[in-house]
Design an enzyme around this catalytic site. Sequence first.
Site, PDB file in Angstrom:
ATOM      1  N   HIS A 106       0.852  -1.189   0.000  1.00  0.00           N
ATOM      2  CA  HIS A 106       0.000   0.000   0.000  1.00  0.00           C
ATOM      3  C   HIS A 106       0.888   1.240   0.000  1.00  0.00           C
ATOM      4  CE1 HIS A 106      -3.929  -1.825   1.782  1.00  0.00           C
ATOM      5  NE2 HIS A 106      -3.363  -2.646   0.897  1.00  0.00           N
ATOM      6  N   GLU A 121       0.896   3.847   1.853  1.00  0.00           N
ATOM      7  CA  GLU A 121       1.364   4.237   3.184  1.00  0.00           C
ATOM      8  C   GLU A 121       2.528   3.371   3.644  1.00  0.00           C
ATOM      9  OE1 GLU A 121      -3.253   4.383   3.570  1.00  0.00           O
ATOM     10  OE2 GLU A 121      -1.768   3.364   2.316  1.00  0.00           O
ATOM     11  N   CYS A 123      -6.329   1.971   5.767  1.00  0.00           N
ATOM     12  CA  CYS A 123      -6.998   0.720   6.118  1.00  0.00           C
ATOM     13  C   CYS A 123      -6.470   0.235   7.476  1.00  0.00           C
ATOM     14  CB  CYS A 123      -6.731  -0.322   5.030  1.00  0.00           C
ATOM     15  SG  CYS A 123      -5.027  -0.945   5.033  1.00  0.00           S
ATOM     16  N   CYS A 134      -2.590  -0.398   7.472  1.00  0.00           N
ATOM     17  CA  CYS A 134      -1.808   0.843   7.435  1.00  0.00           C
ATOM     18  C   CYS A 134      -1.969   1.634   8.727  1.00  0.00           C
ATOM     19  CB  CYS A 134      -2.192   1.666   6.214  1.00  0.00           C
ATOM     20  SG  CYS A 134      -1.734   0.852   4.663  1.00  0.00           S
TER      21      CYS A 134
END
Length: 171
Positions: free
Chosen positions: A70, A72, A100, A103
Amino acid sequence: MNLRRDDFGMIDTGGNLLQPYEPWMSRALDLARRAFDEDEVPVGALIVHQDRLLGEGYNQREALNDPTAHAEMIAITQAAQTLGSWRLEGCTLFVTLEPCPMCAGAIVQARIPTVIYGTTDPKAGACHSLFRITDDARLNHRSTVIGGVLREDCRSLLQEFFAKQRALGKK
């Protein structure tokens, strides 16, 4: 000033108090557009410390075949490498979509004190929408989270991506 809360408890200021964050969020949006161009869910993130960019990333799950790739997570890893420390105290994470649970957990573990995001994620958001991991008093660290920076730009990019994917019979 007339402040009101939206459905997720976020304070809606009409955008004027969020303006100082817009240049960094614009850069995160550029990263999200790169993800879009590479057929990845268009999310971009960057980490800043005292107006210095430490790390940045965009979603690369498809390219790397990695469910943890992801935006992040990539930005956090780069920032930690830049600082030479896993503790990202004093840093700010800018991300185009509300983090999410994975993260948000990484944000807590990295001790990032401030998270600024563009648009909420009603299906997986872990700062305001579904969960409040970054503000859970049971954990060892909490973050100040501000949402809604360039909200419409962030939201429309995601909507365009998923409309394109549906038209192509994907996702």
